[in-house]
Design a protein around this motif. Structure first.
Motif, PDB file in Angstrom:
ATOM      1  N   THR A  36      22.927  24.471  22.240  1.00 13.22           N
ATOM      2  CA  THR A  36      21.982  24.900  23.370  1.00 13.22           C
ATOM      3  C   THR A  36      21.506  23.781  24.385  1.00 13.22           C
ATOM      4  O   THR A  36      21.820  22.540  24.085  1.00 13.22           O
ATOM      5  N   ARG A  37      21.046  23.879  25.480  1.00 13.70           N
ATOM      6  CA  ARG A  37      20.535  22.929  26.477  1.00 13.70           C
ATOM      7  C   ARG A  37      19.548  21.898  25.717  1.00 13.70           C
ATOM      8  O   ARG A  37      19.660  20.822  25.770  1.00 13.70           O
ATOM      9  N   ASP A  38      18.441  22.473  24.975  1.00 15.08           N
ATOM     10  CA  ASP A  38      17.487  21.545  24.284  1.00 15.08           C
ATOM     11  C   ASP A  38      18.514  20.721  23.447  1.00 15.08           C
ATOM     12  O   ASP A  38      18.032  19.499  23.077  1.00 15.08           O
ATOM     13  N   ALA A  39      19.160  21.101  22.616  1.00 20.51           N
ATOM     14  CA  ALA A  39      20.107  20.536  21.389  1.00 20.51           C
ATOM     15  C   ALA A  39      20.992  19.425  22.113  1.00 20.51           C
ATOM     16  O   ALA A  39      20.876  18.395  21.503  1.00 20.51           O
ATOM     17  N   LEU A  40      21.267  19.547  23.498  1.00 23.00           N
ATOM     18  CA  LEU A  40      22.015  18.305  23.898  1.00 23.00           C
ATOM     19  C   LEU A  40      21.478  17.590  24.976  1.00 23.00           C
ATOM     20  O   LEU A  40      21.741  16.800  25.675  1.00 23.00           O
ATOM     21  N   THR A  41      19.940  17.879  25.280  1.00 26.42           N
ATOM     22  CA  THR A  41      19.077  17.019  26.168  1.00 26.42           C
ATOM     23  C   THR A  41      18.060  16.418  25.414  1.00 26.42           C
ATOM     24  O   THR A  41      18.147  15.556  24.700  1.00 26.42           O
ATOM     25  N   VAL A  42      16.993  17.175  25.088  1.00 28.44           N
ATOM     26  CA  VAL A  42      15.692  16.606  24.526  1.00 28.44           C
ATOM     27  C   VAL A  42      15.719  16.269  23.109  1.00 28.44           C
ATOM     28  O   VAL A  42      15.217  15.427  22.422  1.00 28.44           O
ATOM     29  N   ASP A  45      19.337  13.432  20.040  1.00 26.13           N
ATOM     30  CA  ASP A  45      19.283  12.070  19.112  1.00 26.13           C
ATOM     31  C   ASP A  45      18.697  12.553  17.911  1.00 26.13           C
ATOM     32  O   ASP A  45      19.357  11.892  16.828  1.00 26.13           O
ATOM     33  N   ASP A  46      17.467  13.348  17.749  1.00 21.07           N
ATOM     34  CA  ASP A  46      17.094  13.848  16.371  1.00 21.07           C
ATOM     35  C   ASP A  46      18.113  14.422  15.699  1.00 21.07           C
ATOM     36  O   ASP A  46      18.183  14.227  14.462  1.00 21.07           O
ATOM     37  N   LEU A  47      18.772  15.314  16.383  1.00 24.54           N
ATOM     38  CA  LEU A  47      20.059  16.435  15.775  1.00 24.54           C
ATOM     39  C   LEU A  47      21.029  15.432  15.233  1.00 24.54           C
ATOM     40  O   LEU A  47      21.706  15.498  14.137  1.00 24.54           O
ATOM     41  N   ILE A  48      21.408  14.344  15.851  1.00 24.40           N
ATOM     42  CA  ILE A  48      22.537  13.413  15.454  1.00 24.40           C
ATOM     43  C   ILE A  48      22.307  12.858  14.345  1.00 24.40           C
ATOM     44  O   ILE A  48      22.861  12.790  13.193  1.00 24.40           O
ATOM     45  N   ALA A  49      20.851  12.227  14.347  1.00 26.42           N
ATOM     46  CA  ALA A  49      20.451  11.792  13.009  1.00 26.42           C
ATOM     47  C   ALA A  49      20.366  12.693  11.633  1.00 26.42           C
ATOM     48  O   ALA A  49      20.624  12.279  10.764  1.00 26.42           O
ATOM     49  N   ALA A  50      19.797  13.843  12.087  1.00 24.92           N
ATOM     50  CA  ALA A  50      19.706  14.828  11.082  1.00 24.92           C
ATOM     51  C   ALA A  50      21.178  15.183  10.646  1.00 24.92           C
ATOM     52  O   ALA A  50      21.458  15.413   9.207  1.00 24.92           O
ATOM     53  N   ALA A  51      22.195  15.287  11.381  1.00 24.22           N
ATOM     54  CA  ALA A  51      23.537  15.621  11.088  1.00 24.22           C
ATOM     55  C   ALA A  51      24.170  14.261  10.192  1.00 24.22           C
ATOM     56  O   ALA A  51      24.856  14.947   9.237  1.00 24.22           O
ATOM     57  N   LYS A  52      24.033  13.303  10.645  1.00 27.50           N
ATOM     58  CA  LYS A  52      24.520  12.310   9.761  1.00 27.50           C
ATOM     59  C   LYS A  52      23.937  12.142   8.649  1.00 27.50           C
ATOM     60  O   LYS A  52      24.590  12.082   7.384  1.00 27.50           O
ATOM     61  N   ALA A  53      22.676  12.665   8.131  1.00 29.11           N
ATOM     62  CA  ALA A  53      22.008  12.286   7.003  1.00 29.11           C
ATOM     63  C   ALA A  53      22.599  13.496   6.141  1.00 29.11           C
ATOM     64  O   ALA A  53      22.806  13.514   5.073  1.00 29.11           O
ATOM     65  N   GLY A  66      30.716  23.786  20.424  1.00 29.99           N
ATOM     66  CA  GLY A  66      30.123  23.315  21.800  1.00 29.99           C
ATOM     67  C   GLY A  66      29.250  24.193  22.541  1.00 29.99           C
ATOM     68  O   GLY A  66      29.213  25.436  22.179  1.00 29.99           O
ATOM     69  N   PRO A  67      28.597  24.129  23.484  1.00 26.94           N
ATOM     70  CA  PRO A  67      27.701  24.999  24.241  1.00 26.94           C
ATOM     71  C   PRO A  67      28.675  26.101  24.912  1.00 26.94           C
ATOM     72  O   PRO A  67      29.695  25.576  25.150  1.00 26.94           O
ATOM     73  N   ALA A  86      29.306  18.150  32.639  1.00 25.06           N
ATOM     74  CA  ALA A  86      28.278  17.204  32.116  1.00 25.06           C
ATOM     75  C   ALA A  86      27.961  17.581  30.776  1.00 25.06           C
ATOM     76  O   ALA A  86      27.790  16.887  29.770  1.00 25.06           O
ATOM     77  N   ARG A  87      27.736  19.070  30.764  1.00 20.55           N
ATOM     78  CA  ARG A  87      26.965  19.717  29.358  1.00 20.55           C
ATOM     79  C   ARG A  87      28.084  19.405  28.230  1.00 20.55           C
ATOM     80  O   ARG A  87      27.746  19.092  27.325  1.00 20.55           O
ATOM     81  N   PHE A  88      29.390  19.622  28.717  1.00 20.10           N
ATOM     82  CA  PHE A  88      30.428  19.544  27.515  1.00 20.10           C
ATOM     83  C   PHE A  88      30.502  18.011  27.152  1.00 20.10           C
ATOM     84  O   PHE A  88      30.814  17.953  26.008  1.00 20.10           O
TER      85      PHE A  88
END
Length: 271
Positions: A36-42, A45-53, A66-67, A86-88
């Motif tokens: 989603t837009r929010d997942a790839l903007t605001v 970073d939080d989602l990347i950290a959560a995914a790594k964990a 992907g979106p 850009a979104r991709f």
């Protein structure tokens, strides 16, 4: 026929529920939290950290979806095409950050395309040119990151059309994905060939498969065995595939993952 190992599509917070099944056998995981837009903007970073964990200790292969909503890879609006690219690219950066090796994108080919193919001059080439404009920079960036874009059939009728689109890039960074449910829907709704034909047509270009069952009416994402798909023949075709595609259950109800796995396992098709 040798049984094949399968994994699953999950959001980050769903991994823990299926952790033992996924991690102990080093199964493929497709993360579906970056669409989603929010997942790839605001939230990126939080989602990347959560995914790594959530993936800590996992030794299987990882991809992301992907979106796609509103992001046609053949968009006719020249002002919108750079925004889609850009979104991709943003999604690709997230994939690289979490160590994913694939990103799923949706095919632009439909029954409408098939029936209008010869209706206008250069119809096919103009569409392909727009696809290259949108995806060209993404394919190049994916190649540098060691990530493969896999193009999933959605309303595709002729599997060879999407294959030729992928081939036109002449790059190992773009390949084919098959959604079994989408293929069967296209058979019932638009006269497409059966699912195993999609697999056999893809050949060595097949790098990813969404495993889901349908009734031929809607995109159900049921567990295998609940719909109409001839799974034995599908897995015969997969067993003949010269590549080693990521195989993931993509089910609407994640609680049905054990049911879907057990059904295919009892047929001797998966481990």
């Amino acid at each position: 026929m040798k049984p094949l190992k399968i994994g699953a599509c999950l959001k980050i917070d769903e991994i823990a529920t299926h952790r033992d099944w996924l991690f102990d056998a080093e199964r493929d995981i497709e993360l579906q939290s970056f669409m989603t837009r929010d997942a790839l903007t605001v939230d990126r970073d939080d989602l990347i950290a959560a995914a790594k964990a959530a993936l800590q200790g996992h030794r299987g292969r990882v991809g992301i979806h992907g979106p796609f909503e509103g992001l046609d890879i053949d968009n006719k609006d020249a002002e919108l095409r750079p925004l889609i690219t850009a979104r991709f690219l943003s999604a690709l950066e997230a994939a690289e950050a979490i160590g994913a090796r694939q990103m799923v994108l949706h095919s632009p080919y439909t029954f409408w395309y098939k029936n209008n193919l010869l209706c206008k001059p250069n119809y096919a080439q103009k569409k392909l040119d727009r696809v290259h404009e949108v995806l060209g920079p993404v394919v190049d960036r994916a190649a540098r990151a060691g990530i493969t874009l896999v193009i999933e059939n959605v309303q595709d009728v002729d599997p060879d059309t999407r294959r030729m689109m992928v081939d036109s890039f002449d790059s190992p960074a773009i390949a084919l994905s098959i959604d079994t449910g989408h293929a069967h829907l296209a058979r019932r709704m638009s006269g497409a060939p059966p699912v195993d034909y999609f697999v056999r047509d893809a050949g060595a270009q097949l790098q990813h498969v969404h495993i889901q069952d349908v009734d031929g009416h809607a995109d159900r994402h049921w567990a295998p065995g609940e719909g109409e798909i001839e799974w034995i023949e599908v897995f015969r075709a997969l067993a003949e595939c010269p590549s080693a595609p990521h195989l993931v259950l993509e089910l609407r109800r994640k609680s049905d993952i054990p049911q879907g796995f057990d059904y295919l396992s009892n047929l001797g098709l998966v481990i």
